[in-house]
Design a protein around this motif. Structure first.
Motif, PDB file in Angstrom:
ATOM      1  N   TRP A 100     -17.522 -76.219 -99.313  1.00 55.62           N
ATOM      2  CA  TRP A 100     -18.869 -76.772 -99.460  1.00 55.62           C
ATOM      3  C   TRP A 100     -19.938 -75.690 -99.573  1.00 55.62           C
ATOM      4  O   TRP A 100     -21.122 -75.980 -99.688  1.00 55.62           O
ATOM      5  CB  TRP A 100     -19.201 -77.663 -98.256  1.00 55.62           C
ATOM      6  CG  TRP A 100     -18.788 -77.049 -96.948  1.00 55.62           C
ATOM      7  CD1 TRP A 100     -17.634 -77.290 -96.259  1.00 55.62           C
ATOM      8  CD2 TRP A 100     -19.510 -76.070 -96.195  1.00 55.62           C
ATOM      9  NE1 TRP A 100     -17.603 -76.524 -95.112  1.00 55.62           N
ATOM     10  CE2 TRP A 100     -18.733 -75.770 -95.041  1.00 55.62           C
ATOM     11  CE3 TRP A 100     -20.725 -75.411 -96.363  1.00 55.62           C
ATOM     12  CZ2 TRP A 100     -19.129 -74.844 -94.078  1.00 55.62           C
ATOM     13  CZ3 TRP A 100     -21.123 -74.493 -95.406  1.00 55.62           C
ATOM     14  CH2 TRP A 100     -20.336 -74.223 -94.282  1.00 55.62           C
ATOM     15  N   GLY A 131     -13.095 -76.757 -93.761  1.00 57.70           N
ATOM     16  CA  GLY A 131     -13.150 -77.914 -94.642  1.00 57.70           C
ATOM     17  C   GLY A 131     -11.823 -78.629 -94.694  1.00 57.70           C
ATOM     18  O   GLY A 131     -10.847 -78.219 -94.071  1.00 57.70           O
ATOM     19  N   GLU A 132     -11.788 -79.719 -95.454  1.00 58.78           N
ATOM     20  CA  GLU A 132     -10.565 -80.497 -95.633  1.00 58.78           C
ATOM     21  C   GLU A 132      -9.748 -79.925 -96.779  1.00 58.78           C
ATOM     22  O   GLU A 132     -10.290 -79.358 -97.734  1.00 58.78           O
ATOM     23  CB  GLU A 132     -10.928 -81.953 -95.935  1.00 58.78           C
ATOM     24  CG  GLU A 132     -11.653 -82.652 -94.807  1.00 58.78           C
ATOM     25  CD  GLU A 132     -10.810 -82.740 -93.543  1.00 58.78           C
ATOM     26  OE1 GLU A 132      -9.589 -82.959 -93.653  1.00 58.78           O
ATOM     27  OE2 GLU A 132     -11.377 -82.565 -92.439  1.00 58.78           O
ATOM     28  N   GLN A 133      -8.436 -80.098 -96.693  1.00 62.40           N
ATOM     29  CA  GLN A 133      -7.555 -79.533 -97.712  1.00 62.40           C
ATOM     30  C   GLN A 133      -7.861 -80.093 -99.104  1.00 62.40           C
ATOM     31  O   GLN A 133      -7.837 -79.358-100.096  1.00 62.40           O
ATOM     32  CB  GLN A 133      -6.096 -79.795 -97.357  1.00 62.40           C
ATOM     33  CG  GLN A 133      -5.129 -79.074 -98.292  1.00 62.40           C
ATOM     34  CD  GLN A 133      -3.684 -79.373 -97.988  1.00 62.40           C
ATOM     35  OE1 GLN A 133      -3.287 -80.536 -97.950  1.00 62.40           O
ATOM     36  NE2 GLN A 133      -2.892 -78.333 -97.769  1.00 62.40           N
ATOM     37  N   ARG A 134      -8.156 -81.385 -99.179  1.00 62.55           N
ATOM     38  CA  ARG A 134      -8.451 -81.978-100.486  1.00 62.55           C
ATOM     39  C   ARG A 134      -9.662 -81.301-101.119  1.00 62.55           C
ATOM     40  O   ARG A 134      -9.654 -80.983-102.311  1.00 62.55           O
ATOM     41  CB  ARG A 134      -8.700 -83.484-100.327  1.00 62.55           C
ATOM     42  CG  ARG A 134      -9.018 -84.178-101.626  1.00 62.55           C
ATOM     43  CD  ARG A 134      -9.173 -85.659-101.430  1.00 62.55           C
ATOM     44  NE  ARG A 134      -9.605 -86.310-102.658  1.00 62.55           N
ATOM     45  CZ  ARG A 134      -9.807 -87.610-102.764  1.00 62.55           C
ATOM     46  NH1 ARG A 134      -9.617 -88.405-101.737  1.00 62.55           N
ATOM     47  NH2 ARG A 134     -10.202 -88.135-103.914  1.00 62.55           N
ATOM     48  N   ALA A 135     -10.702 -81.063-100.327  1.00 62.44           N
ATOM     49  CA  ALA A 135     -11.907 -80.405-100.848  1.00 62.44           C
ATOM     50  C   ALA A 135     -11.593 -78.966-101.264  1.00 62.44           C
ATOM     51  O   ALA A 135     -12.121 -78.471-102.266  1.00 62.44           O
ATOM     52  CB  ALA A 135     -13.011 -80.426 -99.791  1.00 62.44           C
ATOM     53  N   MET A 136     -10.714 -78.304-100.511  1.00 61.54           N
ATOM     54  CA  MET A 136     -10.331 -76.937-100.866  1.00 61.54           C
ATOM     55  C   MET A 136      -9.605 -76.915-102.210  1.00 61.54           C
ATOM     56  O   MET A 136      -9.867 -76.053-103.059  1.00 61.54           O
ATOM     57  CB  MET A 136      -9.433 -76.352 -99.769  1.00 61.54           C
ATOM     58  CG  MET A 136     -10.122 -76.148 -98.440  1.00 61.54           C
ATOM     59  SD  MET A 136      -8.926 -75.691 -97.159  1.00 61.54           S
ATOM     60  CE  MET A 136     -10.008 -75.458 -95.757  1.00 61.54           C
ATOM     61  N   LYS A 137      -8.685 -77.852-102.404  1.00 59.37           N
ATOM     62  CA  LYS A 137      -7.944 -77.907-103.664  1.00 59.37           C
ATOM     63  C   LYS A 137      -8.869 -78.238-104.839  1.00 59.37           C
ATOM     64  O   LYS A 137      -8.714 -77.693-105.934  1.00 59.37           O
ATOM     65  CB  LYS A 137      -6.820 -78.939-103.566  1.00 59.37           C
ATOM     66  CG  LYS A 137      -5.677 -78.487-102.670  1.00 59.37           C
ATOM     67  CD  LYS A 137      -4.548 -79.507-102.666  1.00 59.37           C
ATOM     68  CE  LYS A 137      -3.353 -78.996-101.883  1.00 59.37           C
ATOM     69  NZ  LYS A 137      -2.227 -79.956-101.904  1.00 59.37           N
ATOM     70  N   GLU A 138      -9.847 -79.090-104.612  1.00 63.52           N
ATOM     71  CA  GLU A 138     -10.818 -79.416-105.665  1.00 63.52           C
ATOM     72  C   GLU A 138     -11.657 -78.188-106.022  1.00 63.52           C
ATOM     73  O   GLU A 138     -11.971 -77.954-107.193  1.00 63.52           O
ATOM     74  CB  GLU A 138     -11.715 -80.580-105.215  1.00 63.52           C
ATOM     75  CG  GLU A 138     -10.983 -81.906-105.163  1.00 63.52           C
ATOM     76  CD  GLU A 138     -11.822 -83.013-104.546  1.00 63.52           C
ATOM     77  OE1 GLU A 138     -12.935 -82.719-104.016  1.00 63.52           O
ATOM     78  OE2 GLU A 138     -11.367 -84.177-104.561  1.00 63.52           O
ATOM     79  N   ASP A 152      -4.407 -71.610 -96.870  1.00 65.65           N
ATOM     80  CA  ASP A 152      -4.951 -72.772 -96.170  1.00 65.65           C
ATOM     81  C   ASP A 152      -5.131 -72.398 -94.704  1.00 65.65           C
ATOM     82  O   ASP A 152      -4.171 -72.331 -93.941  1.00 65.65           O
ATOM     83  CB  ASP A 152      -3.962 -73.937 -96.321  1.00 65.65           C
ATOM     84  CG  ASP A 152      -4.485 -75.229 -95.691  1.00 65.65           C
ATOM     85  OD1 ASP A 152      -5.458 -75.166 -94.910  1.00 65.65           O
ATOM     86  OD2 ASP A 152      -3.913 -76.297 -95.978  1.00 65.65           O
ATOM     87  N   ARG A 154      -7.217 -74.008 -92.408  1.00 64.62           N
ATOM     88  CA  ARG A 154      -8.032 -75.050 -91.773  1.00 64.62           C
ATOM     89  C   ARG A 154      -8.068 -74.891 -90.258  1.00 64.62           C
ATOM     90  O   ARG A 154      -9.060 -75.232 -89.616  1.00 64.62           O
ATOM     91  CB  ARG A 154      -7.473 -76.437 -92.126  1.00 64.62           C
ATOM     92  CG  ARG A 154      -7.842 -76.892 -93.530  1.00 64.62           C
ATOM     93  CD  ARG A 154      -7.118 -78.167 -93.877  1.00 64.62           C
ATOM     94  NE  ARG A 154      -5.682 -77.926 -94.047  1.00 64.62           N
ATOM     95  CZ  ARG A 154      -4.760 -78.892 -94.055  1.00 64.62           C
ATOM     96  NH1 ARG A 154      -5.116 -80.145 -93.880  1.00 64.62           N
ATOM     97  NH2 ARG A 154      -3.485 -78.584 -94.233  1.00 64.62           N
TER      98      ARG A 154
END
Length: 200
Positions: A100, A131-138, A152, A154
């Protein structure tokens, strides 16, 4: 006058010859499959054939000494096991970012641009956290960072290990394992630092 012994008959002679021939033919075969014996003490082993062309022997992937700074393991964002020990002997850039973070986003373009060119000389490794893993991958997909190792973190283990308290932070480790920079770098400064490290 004594009489000489009668000569052996022909069938018996043929049988003896056949057995002798079979033994002679079998001997080399059994040697070929027997385990190699150790050379006698003091014997000189035959030299290996000289390499042809310009091929050079491969260097070991991990040097004998791994500095404490690179004595850690982690998982990448896609779940692959990662060992920092494989980077020992080369300068390394660790980039601590959050998905973010606007500053991280501006730096991502520079990392995506220069990382492939220096992959073998000055690896850049992203350490995603906060952050969340999904946001990191995005984030990785949006900024075309898939060709660069992204860890990763987190749980924050590496952020704590390197005492990183804000994003975006670059930790630069020289080839001897010493931290030579920790803090913010804009795109131009990062490019200059990596180029200088690559020159040695």
């Amino acid at each position: 006058m004594s009489r000489s012994s009668p000569a052996p008959d022909r069938p018996a002679r043929r049988l003896v010859s056949a057995v002798a021939l079979a033994v002679a033919l079998a001997a080399p075969v059994s040697c070929a499959v027997a385990p190699e014996r150790a050379a006698p003490v003091g014997a000189v082993a035959p030299a290996s054939p000289a390499p042809t062309g310009s091929a050079r022997p491969a260097a070991p992937s991990v040097p004998a000494r791994v500095p404490e700074t690179l004595a850690f393991t982690a998982k990448t964002l896609d779940g692959t096991a990662f060992s920092a020990a494989a980077l020992a002997g080369r300068p390394v850039v660790l980039w601590f970012w959050a998905p973010w973070c606007a500053t991280c986003a501006s730096q991502a373009w520079t990392v995506a641009e220069i990382a492939p060119a220096y992959r073998d000389t000055v690896p850049i490794v992203g350490v995603a956290g906060l952050g969340e893993q999904r946001a990191m991958k995005e984030f990785v997909a949006e900024f075309d960072l898939a060709g660069t190792t992204q860890l990763d973190d987190r749980g924050g283990a590496l952020w704590r290990r390197f005492e990183v308290v804000e994003q975006s932070t670059f930790v630069i480790i020289d080839r001897d394992g010493r931290v030579v920079h920790q803090g913010f770098l804009d795109g131009e400064a990062l490019t200059r630092q990596v180029a200088a490290l690559a020159r040695g």
